[in-house]
Each structure stands twice: as C-alpha cells, then as structure tokens.
Write an enzyme that holds these catalytic residues in place. Structure first.
Site, PDB file in Angstrom:
ATOM      1  NE  ARG A1306      -2.744   2.482   2.428  1.00 44.40           N
ATOM      2  CZ  ARG A1306      -3.338   2.927   3.601  1.00 44.40           C
ATOM      3  NH1 ARG A1306      -2.944   2.880   4.940  1.00 44.40           N
ATOM      4  NH2 ARG A1306      -3.865   4.421   3.595  1.00 44.40           N
ATOM      5  CG  HIS A1351      -1.491   9.120   3.612  1.00 51.20           C
ATOM      6  ND1 HIS A1351      -1.282   7.300   3.577  1.00 51.20           N
ATOM      7  CD2 HIS A1351      -1.528   9.582   4.680  1.00 51.20           C
ATOM      8  CE1 HIS A1351      -1.006   7.393   4.933  1.00 51.20           C
ATOM      9  NE2 HIS A1351      -0.784   8.432   5.400  1.00 51.20           N
ATOM     10  CD  GLU A1396      -5.220   7.220   9.579  1.00 51.48           C
ATOM     11  OE1 GLU A1396      -5.103   8.746  10.769  1.00 51.48           O
ATOM     12  OE2 GLU A1396      -4.602   5.785  10.561  1.00 51.48           O
ATOM     13  CG  ASN A1534      -5.249   2.964   8.472  1.00 47.86           C
ATOM     14  OD1 ASN A1534      -5.417   2.391   7.447  1.00 47.86           O
ATOM     15  ND2 ASN A1534      -5.361   3.999   7.692  1.00 47.86           N
ATOM     16  CE1 TYR A1536      -0.409   2.255  13.554  1.00 49.04           C
ATOM     17  CE2 TYR A1536      -2.114   3.646  12.912  1.00 49.04           C
ATOM     18  CZ  TYR A1536      -1.131   3.036  12.628  1.00 49.04           C
ATOM     19  OH  TYR A1536      -1.015   3.486  11.205  1.00 49.04           O
ATOM     20  CD  GLU A1601      -2.422   4.086   8.174  1.00 49.48           C
ATOM     21  OE1 GLU A1601      -2.142   4.655   9.294  1.00 49.48           O
ATOM     22  OE2 GLU A1601      -2.280   4.830   6.930  1.00 49.48           O
TER      23      GLU A1601
END
Length: 1717
Positions: A1306, A1351, A1396, A1534, A1536, A1601
């Site tokens: 990606r 991005h 995002e 995404n 985390y 991500e």
C-alpha cells in the site's frame, strides 16, 4: 358461640414435651392425653371460648383396630374434660380424605361400599360418644371432592343425619342453641334439607354460595383464633431460631434497578413509556435507575455483605425479547442475566427468578398487552427461553410477582402503566390471561424441564391482611373475608384450590349484574379444561405482604372496582405506624394471621411451602437516610411474626425476603420513596451503594437465624503451616550478595518490565486487608480506654487539624466492619490491638475488660466467617502513661510490652494464629524519635532513633520467646514483625558505588531490624561501619549505634517465623558524602533519594506508584534472607478526599502491584504466601488526617453514621481474590488457525512520509511542505524534504518488500507531484513516471499495489483557495482521481480514496496540530471530504469499473473505546460517543446514509443552546445522502490502540471536543510505545472489527494500517513490535474464525521508519530501520520483520500441537541483518 380447637400435636408437645413421630397435625389419640390438657381447657374457658372442636380419627377408631379400646377411652376422657370445665365439644366424624387402609380395600368416595363403611363408622361413634356431645359435623373440607365423590358424601351425610335423630330424638335442630348436625361449621344455621341433590359443579357452587352472607370457615377460624389476644400477647416478642435450612433473602425488580433502558438492543417497556410521558414523580424515569445492568459485581457485593443465601430478582422481558417475541432474542440481554446468575452462584447465593414483574414490552402493549389472549403464548415462549437458558442454575421461579397490582393498578385504576382505566372488563380479563399464562409456564416447566433441572415454579401473590373494623358485627367479618377473596383469592383460589375464581367473588359480581343497569364487572369464565389446567400449578405459595387493613361492610352500589363490587371499605387504624407510602402502615401481627389463613385456605389441598417473597417498607428520600430505625422496627416485628407462624402455629414458611436490596425506581413514586437496605445516591453518576443500619440489622438476624439466644460457639483458629527457619543466617556482606537482584533486573527494557504476567498464586494463598486501632476504632475514651500518645498529640493545639476520637467508629460499629470483610471474601484481616484500650495505663493491673470484650467479639466475628485474624500488637499508639516514663527510650517499657503480649497471647491465642509484634519499627524510631513528626514527637535524630530501635528489637525478641516458650505448643501460631521497605534502585547500576548506596539504603531501612532478627542477632555491617565511622569523625568515643551483647544476639536472632513486609513505592538512590553535623540517622547513610522518573504521583508526596519495584524487593528479600516465606502485610495507594467511590487509579495500582508479586511468586520462585491490601476503608491517616484515603471503602466522615461505601477497587480486589491472581483471560489466549486463502498481506507507506525529492522534477508544494518548514510545527524541526528518499530508491524498497513475503504493498500518490497546482490543467509527466516505475517493479516482484489517492499532502495551491473548506475541492478531487484511474487503473485493482479523513479534518482543521494548521473548522472539512470521496467512487463506478474491475473505498481510522469505569452508565455512554464521533463521523454517512443520530442531536442541541440559529454540523441534502450512501466496495480500516473513555463537560465551549464530551485515558498496566497515544491493547482490535461487522452490515474489511512505534536508542531486537504484531494479528484471526468478521486483508504500518508527521523522525514505526546517519539511508531489517514474514508465510498461526509446520522452517533467503556501525 365462640369456637376453639382442635388440639394439635404441637400443643401436646408443649404440654408434655414429647411429640409422636409421624403424627398428623391434629391430635388423634394415638398417644395418651398428656397431663395439662384440663388446665389448657380451663384457660380457654376463662377467655370466653364456648365450644371446642374434636375431630375423630376414622383410622384409629376402625372396628378392626388393635388399639381400638384405648383410643375410645382417650376420646371419652377428652370429651369429659371439656364438659367438666364448661366447654361444649363440637365432634367431627371425619374430614374428607379417605384413610389409606380403607381406600386400599373399598376405594374412595366414588365407591358405594365406602359410603356403607362410613355409615357403620358413624353408628359406632354415636354409640360410644353420643351422650357426651350435642354438636356434630359429619364431614369437613369438601373442597377436595368432585362429581360422584361429592354426591356420595352428601348422600352419606343425609343418611347419618337422619340416623342421628333416630338415636337422639330429643335433640332438635335449633338456630337458637346451635345444637346441630351439619356438613361444616358455616352450615350450622341452615337445615340439612336445603342441601342440593343435584350433580357436580352446581352442588359445589351452591354450597359455596351459602358462605357469602357470612365469613368463610377459614377466615372465621383464623380470626377467632387470634381475636381474644390482648395487644400485649399479640405483640409479645418470640426469642427463637428458625430451622437451619431457612432461606434468608432480599430482592430487586428489573425496571426498578437495572437502568440501561435501551442498552444493547433492549426494547422499550411500558414503564419506559410511562416515565417518558412524565407520569412519574418529579418527571423521573428509570433510564439509569441503580445502573445494575452495569453493576452486577456491585450488587452481589451487597448480597455477600448481607450474608443472605437467596436473592430474588426479576428478568426484564424486553431485555431478552425486545419485541416481546422469540423472533429476535437479545443475546447481550441474556448475557447480563448469565453474568448475574453466575456471580450469585459463585458467592454461594441461590438465585430466585421472577419472570414478570410489571415491565411488559411496549411492543406487546401496543397490541393490547395482557388483555389480548395472544399474550399467553408470548409469555409461554418467553418462559421457555428463560427455563432453557438459565434453568441449569436457577432452581426457583416465580412466574409473576404481585399480579393483582398489574390487574388493579395497570388496567383497573390506571395508576400504573399501561394506565388503562377499565375495572369493568380489562382488569378481570388481565387476571384471566395472567392465570392462564402462569399455568402454561408451569406446565411447560413440569413437562419439559423439571426432570432435568429439578427446580420449582410458583407465583408470588400480594395480599394485605384484612381485619374487621367492628369485630362485633358479623357483616364486617364477612366484609374482611371478601376483601381477601377479592385480592388474594382472585389469583390463589384458581391455582391452589379448584381452578376457578372464589365463589364469593363470582357471586358478588353476579349479584351486582342483577342489581345494576350497567354492569360494574364482567368476570370471564374458565372452561372445565382450563380450570383443570390451572388447578395445582404451583410448587410453592409466594407471598408479598406489607400491611393490613380494617374492613367494614358497605354498600358499594354499582361502582366498578373491588370495594364497590365487593361491598366493603378499607381503612387503617390511626395508631398504626405510618411510612413514606400512604398504603403501607405497620401492622406486623397481620402477617402471622395471613400466613395461618393461607395455610388453611389454600394449602390443605395443594400442600406446598410458603415463601415470603416480599416484605418491606419505604422511607423518605430526605433526612437521615442511613439511620433507618423505623425500617429496623418494621423488619424486626414482621420477621418475628413470621417466626411465630412457623414455631407456634406450625405454618410451613421456608423463606423470608426483605424488599429490597437497595433503593430503586419505585414506580409512580419514582425515587421519592426508598425501600432499600442500601442507600443509592441517584444524583451521583456512580450510583454508590451504602448500607443502611437496616442492612446491618438484617445481617445480624441472618447470623442468628432469627432471634434465639446466640450460641456459644467456640472458634479455634487454623494452625499456620510453616517450614521452620534456621535459627540464624550468615551476616550480610558489604555490598551484599543481593546486588545480583540489580544485575538481574535493572537492565530490563520498559517493555520487559511492563509485560503483564498471567497466572495464579499457590492454593491457600492468604488474601487480606488491613487496618489499625487508632486509625479506625474511635471511642478514644469509651468504656475505660486510656489515652495513647496519638490522643495526646492530636488534642494538642496546633498539632494537626484532625484526630482519631471517632475515626471510623469501629469500636461501636463492629458489624459494619464485618459486613465489608464478608463482602470482600478476604481470607485474612490484619488489625492492631489498642494497648491502652486493654491496659489503660499500659500495665496489667489496669486491665479493661470492656476493651478485651471488643476484641473478642471482633475475633469471633472473623472466625465465624472463616477469616483469619492477623493481629499487630503495636501499631504506634503507645499508652500515654508509658510515654510519661520515657516511652521506647526506656528499656523498662520492653517488660511492659512483654506483659501486654503475654496477656494477648493467653486471651486471644486460641483463635489468633498470626501475630506481628510491631508495625514499621523504623517509622517509630525515625519519625517518632528522630524527626519528631509523629508522637511522641521527640526530635533527636542522632541518637534517639538508634536507642529506640535497640529497645524495639529487644522487646520484639522477648515477646517472640514468650509465645514460643509458653503458647506455641498449644496454639500453633506464628510470630513476626512487619517491616516497611521501599525498593531502592541505584541511579546507575553500572557504577559500583551507586549500587553500594542502594544496598546501604536497604540495610539502613530494612536491615536495621531484619538483620538482627533474621540473621545474626546484630545490626548489618554496612550500618555498623557507617555509624561507627561517622561517630568517630564527630569526635565521639563510641558509636551512636548501640551494641548487643553476645547473649542478646543469641536471644534476638531467629525471632521471626515469617517475613512480613509493608511496601508502597520505589526510590532512586545516589551516593553522596553527607554532612557530619548535626548528627543524624539520615546523614549517616551517605546517600540521597529521589522519585523514580516515571512514577505516578499519589495523594501523599514521595509515595509515587512504581509497581516493578515490588518484584525486585521480594527478590532481594529472598536473596538477602535466604528464601523466607513472605507476607506482604501492607500495600496500597492514597487518593485525595475528592476521590470517593470511583477510584480507577487504585484499581490500576492493585492490578500492577499484585502482578509484580505474582511475577516474583511464579517466575522467581519467591515464597510469597500472602498479600494484604491497605486498607479496608478510609481512616485517620496519621499526619494527613482525613485529607487522603487508602481505603477499599469510602467513609464519609462528615456523616455521623460514618457510612462505609464500597469503591470500585473493592469489587476489583474481590475479583482478584476469587481468581487467586490473574488467570489467563480468553482474549489473551493464542488462537491457532489460518486466515482464508488469498488473504491479502501487505505493508504500507505514504508519499510525503517516504518519497522526499520535495521540489524534484516539477513537483508542486504541498501543505505539509509548508507546515514542516514552519518553525515549532514538527519535532526537532524535521521535514520530509528527503525522508527515506524513496523517490530515488524504488528498487531498494521493492527488495525489502520481497523479503517480507507480502502479497500487496500500500502506498499513496502525491497529488502535487502529479498535479502541481492541484488541478488537471497541468499534469506532471515526471511524477506519473515515478509511479509507473514503482508499479512496474511491484509487478515484477509479483506484489499487488494498493493505492491511496490522498494521504494528507494537499497541493498548497488548493489550500490557498480554501482547501478542504472550499466546496470546489470536491470537483478538484474528482478530477485528480480521474487522472489516476485513467493512468494506472489498468494495473491497480485496489483503490483508497482518502486515508483517515478524521485526521485530516480534526487535526488539520480542528486542533491545528497537523497541516494546514487551521482550528475549529473540522465539521466543514469533513463534509467536503465525504462528498469528495463519494464523487471519486461514483466516477470509478460509472466510468472505469466495467473495464478495470477494481475495488474502491475509503480508509477510516478508529481506536477501540472502553468505558473507563465499565460499571458506570455515563462512562459506557462516553465510550459510545467516542466511537460515533470518530469512526461513525465518516463511516455512518458512507455505509448508513448520514451522520450518526447521536452526533447530529448533540451538536444541534449544543449549537442552539449557544444561541446559534442552526447546527454547527452541516447537513446533507436528501440527494447528497443518496449519493453518499453505499459508496464503498469494502471497509478500509486503520487501527492502533484502545482508549478508556469518560465524560467531560467543557461548558458552553463550541467545538468538537465539547460536543463529544468525552475524555480519554489508559490503563496504567498497558505497555507503552514510542507515541504517547499508542498503548499495546490487542483485545481492542478484535472488538472493533466485530463492532464494524455489527454496525455496518458485515462489510468486507481490509485493515490498511496497524503497527507500533518506538523512540530513543535504536534496537533492532524490537521485541515489543514482534509482540504487537503477533497479538494484534491473532486477535484479527479470532475476529475471522470466532466472530465471523469478513476480514480479507491486513497491512502492517509501516514498511520502514519514516517522517511521522508532527513527530518528525523521533517516532519510528518501521519494520525496517532507516539509518539516517548514513547518506545512503540503508533499510535495515528489525527482528519484527522476520516475525511478520513468518506469519505471512504461515498465513496465520499453525498449532504447535501438530508438530513443526513447514512455514516455520528456516528461510532459504534470510533477512540480512546489517550492522549499524
């Protein structure tokens, strides 16, 4: 005529003390008449009784009976005794049940042969007893007979009647003198010829119709049995105990306590609707109520504290079946009840479940509710689900609770929901349907579940007791009887008697129909089959009873309702004690009468036990809510009346339930009335639960099992198991050998240090909690207690502003302390004895027995609940009288102390097996006699601490020897001393003198006492050397440290059976050369101490949270003192007084510290045997007074009741105790398995972060070029000018991708590199060429591209015309996308429009921390981002999809959010808001069509409240909604980390943060990363994937991500990243295999270390390290790269149980580990 009798076996027992085994209730002459009967009859005659009932025993008087003559003589004697005292016998030939001996031979009443036998029996009886009695009954209890049986019995009666009058012709039937022969008592005034000859049902009805003009036999019998009692006799208190298996219960009801009114899909109930329509007091609702839906642990805690063995609660039908029907049951709703039931059973509490307590699903009410017959099947299905789901654990079921209230108040008067006012039809139809529903549920259980589950099903009926207003008026007696029939009989008669409504009820309604023009009541009719199905459908009789009524006859006319139709009026006696409710008055004697009535009226046919399923009273919600003496009086008297019914009357009552466990939502009265044993503060979002005095009273009743005299239980403490220690150990070296502890642990990384360890402690581990006398007892001068040094100090003006005069008042509140300990289920309780409470002046001659009694009661109370007392003999509160003699500086005090110890060992040692002589002697010596901070406030830092310590050690040793010489052999206990010990870490473990300083600090604090006691009998050499040298340098002739003689050393060494340590914090020590003067213990050490840099502050300065120090300390003790058994006797943290019950920080503290102890236990083999949490409750914290609290329970010191309320930490600690540590949770267990075939494995980058070449080959400027070149915007002023130079290193990048084994890569396209000014007016061919070359290289490597259009690097030219705030950007983005689709679409099959957008909008246009640095414009930017995405999607869909066949969607980022306090509705709501304002902001419009409703509502309301004309959140037009909805081919995601959410209020602030109203924090045990916001929380990954599945229709998900950062020194052995990927990817596998999530790809962020936006290069996420100090920027693999490659090769996690998998074999081409230097 006033009738008593018959004589019962219970009365016979009370007369002669013997009871015939197997005898029936009625005395049957199977045994001789006991002495005393005649006196009993005389007593009855003196009380006005005229007649006495004498039932004869057909079985005993059979002509074939061997003992016939003895029985005849017995009855003759009995009849003569009655006549002698002036009582007329009323002789009953027989009841109705045929004796077994006759039934087996002749059959039942259906047999003509039996009728003939009965005639012969009557002939025999008249011959033997005819001259002794004028009043006879042939038969009674006809309710058992039907059809032919009834007719035969009537025929037998008629024949016997005529035979009697042939034998005794002079005895003529007379109403005047009542010389009669009849069927039962109520027939005495009617000629026998009026009895019908007709058949079956008609006979039954007509017979009962005779009763309606007078009271029934049952009511008259029960009333007359008690009517003659004086008020003193009636209210006499019975001091007896209940049967040992009696069930003590308390209760709650779903809608009153649960809250969570729409939580997890729960349907709306009629009470939800009722409350929301403002029909409740003060417009209150049950939306949150007690928040029990989130507080299972809190509620069960209360139950353990109460010590009940049974808990009755109701299930919310709408929480299980939101629509009321089985079609869509709520699994989450069922899980709540699973959790509650399991928690009860784990605590040894029997669950009793009510299926229906008034909260009908509104969906069913919309179709008529209980008036619609279809509800019967719906209820049956609901019951079926509950039986099948919970019946393996629930063994007692109430189908309904107080159904009369539903019919009366819900559908009759309309006071309750559904607020229907129809007492003519609806109310009766509701009862009809409820009865049939109940019966169907009972039969369902009986037929389908009973055999397997073995439970009971009954019904809980409510009833007052009815007493005639004027007992002299027969019509009032009859009216009182009707009152009961209209209330209790309406439901009980069909179920327990004959399957039909009471004849009284039927006849009253029939009469009213005939009297009135418009009918006041319409009673439905049961078919014969329905009656048969209803009759006998109860395994117990549940009774809810609260009050009584005085009832008088009154002509009700044609007014609907029970009083009008029933011709009665109800009143209360003004002398009865009132309550907060206008319908509950205290008349406890009514309960006993009602129980007797129920037993006689309903349970003769269906013999089942009675359960009192509800009894209680409400109090006001204001005033002294905790000191509820009125409730105690009520409970005491009502429980005692139940006791009388059981013990004196023989009523089979098996349970008593106090309503209710806690204050709740009391229907129409809302929260204005409080029934609870526990006070709920409904104004506090925590909904804290505080025991009232009634809770303590009830627990005491339960403990005594009633009101009998306390049994003199003798408790013997369990002997402590101990491996005997050697008498002495070798002395410590300087520095000690224990330095290996620093060598072992000090080089651990933070990741290694914080890695959580799952496991459990050894079986028998001692979990406890602590307190100390002065801190909690109060009663400072009560009952002869002498003053202590702390009393003197705190009373001295100017010392501190608080004292322990009252403290927690534990001296007077022992039961309250025991309640907490029971609830916690601790194994041990550490407390101290107040020397001056036992010996007021410190010496035995002043012995205070009341003080001794207090500790005896405490110890006995602990032993009764299997809690081991751990007793500290001295916890700082020296008797002032001894301090006047010099205190601990006077060696003679050691003798006084020994005498005190001797007394305590002798007095308490039979039960106490764990003794500590002193608590923290170092604090006594240094703070008390050195610094002078605490009493006795001696300031002599150079010598006094050493002298005091010397005496303390000798005093300890003497007490130890006293115990072992005199008591150990018989008592088998242990003696030790509790030493305080911080862990001391050297400033630099690699510097020898720093290590020596840390060791010296430990020797001066711990070794000062431990070395003499555990080792040599002498001080450690390090200490002797330091003090000796300092003394000499100061010119002294001898050391200030006293010396022990050899004899003393021998006496001291080995005087501890275990090692007890108090630990709170960790310090960092450094070597210093300290001053020589003034002389001081502190300066003698030559070191300085400071806080550990990462320590978390607490409410006490210098006591920071450093959990890892505990493990090291335990290892040091193990090494230094040669592996002793260790008890952690104090550990806890202080919070300020503002922190009350929601002490999440304390939860984190215990979670971390206990885990460190567990590591020492499991990983290091340290013999940790017990852990004591400090402390049981907030208390007097010495110099801090009441400003801080250590307690697991909050104590409100501003309230004179000193109420104790459990904090969240109490519930957490209970769970730790229950689990005996931290067993590996399911979500932490590795799942072995494979991802689907063709799963996409990828890694990622972004153009600005890696490409560099910021001005090369025609590239335009981006907003990040400008932002990064603006001072103070990025860390260290870093920028992406060069970054990883990927623009020039395509081959290098693809080479490392190949080594990773990824199937996809990606990357993002730089918009300004392709379109320098952002428009398609000029396309930069050089930029396009770069991406073509990259695609070529990927194709050659067989790696598929995943291309992100945007991005974050917006062309600066577009920003200058407004950027994402200008709606024209939507078209600009579409044009840009068109260029890329046309250029690359033939090779790119996976497109991401935006990465995002939340970060773009909120950080770029909201907070301004990212480019372009604009604030408070996030909603506008987000609006345009969403529309731009939609246009790009439609462009691809309409123009390119058919030929290019690719996928296109958007990537949305989100954390997972958990409530900071999961027990708290507002935190749960905050977590939901967090997600909706984050992931929902963008996903909801794209997947569901518009912004989340929650978001729209909140922003609109806040905007309008601020005076704006419209919402700050832009609105989509209907056309835009249609165009945006569905613009996705997959869900790009995404993720985390996870956050903990809680509510915050930012007032009128108008921005995103204030709108969201949510703060975030983290669990302190979560492992950190290089980014402040990112903690390792794998569990959240699975949860949010499941959330996406459920929230957005299970779309295909590609994780685009996921990764972790580090910062600081480079370490290619990045174990934390390997751990992160292993665990996060495994959670993804669980989501796929266990949760059914359609996950199709995973992307690791990031390929290599790169420019991390505002953090520059300080944070590194890469699988490959980029060495920026090398101009070539080499990509160097970290160990995590190899681990990720292996996971990819294996396509998951092969199960090691099947042996090594091929994918785990060494790679043929290993990743090259290039050296850094």
């Amino acid at each position: 005529m006033f009738l008593a009798g018959p004589l019962t076996n219970q009365q016979v027992k009370s007369l002669d003390g013997k009871l015939s085994e197997g005898a029936l209730d009625t005395f049957d002459c199977s045994q001789p008449i006991p002495p005393g009967t005649q006196q009993y009859f005389e007593y009855l005659q003196s009380r006005g009784v005229t007649h006495f009932k004498v039932p004869l025993s057909w079985a005993q008087l059979l002509p074939s009976s061997q003992s016939q003559q003895a029985v005849v003589t017995c009855y003759q004697t009995l009849l003569k005794q009655l006549l002698e005292v002036g009582l007329q016998p009323l002789v009953i030939l027989h009841g109705s049940t045929v004796p077994d001996t006759l039934r087996s031979k002749y059959g039942g009443w259906e047999s003509q042969e039996l009728v003939e036998m009965f005639k012969q029996y009557a002939e025999f009886v008249f011959g033997e007893f005819g001259e002794l009695a004028d009043s006879w009954l042939t038969l009674s209890s006809f309710d058992e007979l039907r059809d032919a049986e009834l007719q035969h019995a009537v025929d037998a009666h008629t024949s016997i009647y005529h035979r009697y009058h042939q034998l005794f012709p002079s005895r003529v039937l007379s109403n005047e003198d009542c010389s009669v022969l009849g069927l039962d008592m109520v027939d005495m005034l009617y000629p026998v010829d009026t009895l019908p000859k007709s058949h079956s049902h008609q006979s039954h009805n007509n017979r009962n119709s005779l009763q309606t003009s007078s009271c029934s036999m049952t009511y008259c019998k029960i009333w007359s049995n008690f009517a003659s009692l004086t008020s003193a006799e009636r209210d006499a208190f019975l001091k007896e105990s209940l049967p040992v298996d009696f069930q003590w219960a308390t209760s709650s009801e779903s809608f009153k306590v649960e809250g969570g009114w729409l939580e997890d899909g729960k349907g709306q109930t009629i009470w939800d609707r009722f409350g929301h329509e403002n029909n409740v007091f003060d417009n209150q609702t049950a939306d949150v109520a007690c928040d029990s839906v989130h507080k299972v642990d809190y509620d069960v805690y209360l139950l353990r504290g109460l010590n009940v063995n049974t808990y009755q609660f109701s299930i919310s039908w709408a929480r299980i079946f939101p629509s009321g029907h089985w079609a869509k049951p709520s699994e989450k709703g069922a899980l709540y009840y699973d959790k509650l039931i399991n928690a009860l059973i784990e605590s040894g509490i029997h669950p009793v479940v009510t299926l229906y307590h008034w909260d009908l699903p509104q969906a069913l009410q919309d179709h008529g509710g209980w008036t619609n017959t279809s509800i019967i099947e719906a209820f049956k299905n609901y019951a079926d689900f509950c039986f099948s789901r919970f019946g393996d654990r629930v063994k007692t079921w109430n189908t309904f609770s107080s159904p009369w209230v539903v019919s009366h108040a819900g559908y009759g008067t309309g006071e309750h929901p559904p607020a229907e006012k129809d007492y003519v039809v609806a109310s009766y139809q509701v009862t009809h349907n409820i009865l049939k529903s109940h019966a169907e549920a009972w039969h369902l259980y009986n037929d389908k579940y009973r055999k397997q589950q073995g439970g009971k099903v009954g019904i809980a009926l409510n009833s007052d007791w009815a007493e005639p207003t004027d007992p002299s008026r027969p019509e009032d007696l009859a009216a009182a009887d009707r009152y009961l029939q209209f209330m209790l009989g309406w439901f009980a008669h069909p179920i327990f008697v004959d399957g039909d409504y009471p004849a009284t009820l039927q006849n009253q309604i029939k009469e009213k129909k005939e009297e009135c023009v418009s009918e006041p009541a319409r009673l439905p009719v049961f078919t014969a089959e329905e009656s048969k199905r209803i009759r006998g459908t109860a395994d117990f009789f549940g009774l809810n009873h609260y009050t009584s009524r005085l009832v008088n006859h009154s002509d009700g006319g044609c007014i609907p309702g029970p009083q009008g139709v029933g011709n009665f009026q109800a009143h209360v006696d003004p002398s009865w004690s009132s309550t907060a409710s206008d319908w509950i008055y205290s008349a406890p004697w009514g309960l006993r009468r009602l129980l007797n009535y129920i037993s006689t009226e309903y349970l003769n046919v269906t013999r089942v036990p009675i359960y009192i399923t509800g009894n209680g009273m409400p109090s006001e919600y204001s005033g002294d809510t905790l000191n509820d003496t009125h409730r105690i009086d009520y409970m005491k008297s009502y429980i005692n009346e139940a006791l009388k019914a059981i013990v004196l009357d023989g009523v089979d009552v098996q349970r008593f339930t106090v309503q209710s466990l806690m204050d709740g939502f009391e229907g129409k009265q809302g929260y204005s009335q409080r029934f609870g044993l526990h006070h709920i503060n409904f104004e506090d979002a925590d909904r804290p639960r505080t025991p009232k005095q009634s809770a303590y009273f009830y627990s005491d009743v339960i403990k005594q099992n009633g009101f009998g005299s306390p049994k003199g239980n003798v408790f013997k403490g369990a002997e402590m198991q101990l491996t005997r220690r050697p008498t002495a150990l070798s002395p410590s070296e300087v520095p000690s050998k224990s330095k290996v502890v620093w060598e072992k642990f000090s080089l651990q990384s933070k990741f290694q240090r914080k890695m959580y360890h799952y496991g459990t402690f050894s079986q028998g581990f001692s979990w406890g909690v602590s307190s100390s006398a002065y801190q909690i007892e109060g009663g400072w001068n009560a009952d002869g207690k002498g003053p202590s040094v702390w009393d003197t100090f705190t009373h001295k003006p100017g010392s501190i502003l608080a004292n322990g005069d009252v403290a927690c008042d534990s001296y007077h509140r022992l039961e309250e302390d025991l309640y907490m300990l029971r609830a916690l289920r601790v194994k041990s309780y550490r407390f101290s004895l107040s020397w001056s409470r036992i010996f007021p002046d410190g010496q035995r001659a002043s012995l205070n027995l009341k003080g001794v009694d207090y500790y005896n009661r405490l110890i006995d109370g602990l032993m009764a609940y299997n809690i081991t007392p751990m007793v500290t003999l001295y916890h700082w509160d020296l008797p002032q009288a001894l301090q006047d003699l010099g205190g601990w500086e006077n060696v003679n005090v050691t003798e006084f102390f020994n005498d005190f110890c001797d007394f305590c060992f002798a007095t308490f040692g039979d039960r106490v097996k764990f003794w500590m002589t002193f608590n923290e002697p170092q604090t006594i010596a240094w703070s008390g006699y050195g610094l002078g901070q605490i009493p006795p406030n001696v300031k002599n830092p150079g010598t006094a601490p050493y002298r005091v310590a010397h005496n303390l050690i000798k005093a300890h040793a003497k007490a130890y020897h006293t115990y072992h010489d005199k008591y150990h052999k018989y008592q088998g206990g242990l003696v030790s001393i509790a030493l305080s010990a911080s862990w001391i870490e050297p400033k630099d473990v690699n510097v020898a003198r720093e290590v020596a300083a840390a060791d010296r600090a430990l020797q001066f604090k711990v070794g000062w006492f431990a070395h003499p006691i555990f080792k040599t009998g002498d001080y450690p050499d390090a200490m002797k050397w330091q003090v000796g040298n300092k003394s000499e340098l100061q010119g002294l002739s001898e050391s200030r440290l006293p010396s022990f003689t050899d004899e003393e050393k021998s006496f001291i060494k080995g005087t501890a059976d275990i090692f007890c340590v108090n630990h709170y914090t960790t310090k960092i020590a450094s070597h210093v050369t300290a001053r020589l003067n003034p002389q001081s213990y502190k300066y003698d050490q030559d070191l300085s101490e400071e806080e550990e840099e990462d320590s978390i502050t607490t409410a006490i300065s210098n006591q920071g949270v450093v959990a890892w120090g505990l493990r090291r300390l335990l290892n040091w003790i193990k090494k230094e003192y040669e592996d002793p058994e260790i008890y952690i006797t104090e550990n806890g943290m202080a919070t300020d007084s503002e922190t009350t019950v929601d002490d999440t920080v304390r939860v984190f503290y215990y979670k971390a510290y206990i885990d460190e102890a567990l590591k020492a236990h499991n990983l290091d083999d340290v013999k940790v045997k017990g852990y004591i949490a400090t402390s049981l409750m907030d208390s007097f914290e010495w110099l801090n007074g009441y400003k801080v609290g250590f307690g697991l329970h909050h104590v409100d010191f501003t309230n004179s009741n000193q109420p104790r309320t459990p904090k969240r930490s109490a519930h957490y600690y209970y769970q730790v105790i229950k689990d005996n540590g931290f067993p590996l949770p399911d979500d932490e267990k590795t799942l072995y398995g494979d991802f689907p075939k063709n799963f996409n494995w990828s890694t990622a980058s972004a153009s600005y972060q890696i490409e560099g070449s910021w001005r090369a080959h025609g590239k335009g400027l981006s907003i990040w070029d400008k932002f990064a070149h603006t001072p103070l915007k990025t860390s260290n002023g870093d920028n992406g000018d060069i970054a990883c130079d990927s623009y020039n290193k395509i081959n290098e990048d693809v080479e490392v991708l190949k080594k990773l084994k990824v199937t996809h890569y990606r990357f993002s396209v730089s918009w300004p590199r392709v379109l320098p000014d952002g428009t398609n007016n000029h396309i930069n061919e050089a930029g396009l060429n770069y991406y073509h070359r990259l695609l070529d290289a990927l194709e050659t490597a067989n790696i598929e591209p995943q291309v992100t259009l945007y991005h974050w690097d917006l062309p600066l030219a577009l920003h200058r015309v407004g950027g994402w705030l200008n709606e024209t950007i939507v078209q600009r983005f579409r044009d840009y996308a068109d260029v890329l689709f046309s250029q690359f679409g033939n090779r790119v099959k996976f497109w991401i429009t935006l990465n995002e957008p939340y970060i773009v909008a909120n950080l770029g246009y909201g907070y301004g921390t990212f480019a372009p640095g604009i604030v408070r414009k996030q909603y506008t930017a987000a609006h345009n981002l969403i529309k731009a995405h939609a246009e790009a999607w439609h462009l691809y869909n309409d123009k390119y999809r058919a030929t290019q066949r690719g996928l296109i969607s958007i990537t949305i980022n989100s954390d997972w959010s958990e409530p900071r306090n999961p027990y708290k509705q507002e935190d749960v709501d905050a977590a939901k808001r967090y997600l909706q304002f984050l992931i929902g902001w963008f996903a909801h419009p794209i997947f569901n069509g518009d912004y989340p409703d929650l978001m729209k509502t909140i922003i609109r309301q806040r905007s309008l409240a601020a005076g704006l004309l419209e919402s700050r959140l832009p609105e989509f037009t209907p056309q835009e909604i249609m165009r945006i909805k569905g613009t996705h081919d997959y869900f790009g995601f995404n993720h985390y980390t996870t956050v903990l959410s809680f509510p915050v209020s930012l007032g009128k602030q108008q921005d995103y943060e204030a709108d969201r109203g949510t703060g975030t924090s983290h669990d302190r045990t979560w492992i950190e990363s290089g980014s402040f916001w990112l903690k390792i929380t794998p569990f959240g990954f699975r949860k949010i994937l499941k959330f996406i599945k459920d929230e957005y229709g299970n779309p295909p998900i590609y994780v685009t991500e996921n990764g972790i950062s580090e910062r600081g020194a480079v370490n290619l052995n990045d174990t934390h990243r390997s751990y992160y990927y292993e665990n996060y990817i495994n959670q993804a596998l669980k989501a796929v295999l266990l949760d059914g999530v359609d996950l199709r790809g995973y992307t690791a962020w990031s390929l290599m270390d790169n420019f991390e936006w505002a953090s520059g290069y300080s944070e590194r996420f890469g699988l490959f390290y980029v060495n920026r100090s090398n101009p070539t920027l080499p990509r160097i693999p970290k160990n995590s790269a190899s681990r990720y490659a292996t996971i990819i090769t294996c396509n998951g996690f092969p199960d090691p149980a099947f042996g090594p998998h091929d994918c785990l074999s060494p790679e043929s081409e290993e990743l090259v580990q290039t050296k850094l230097f």
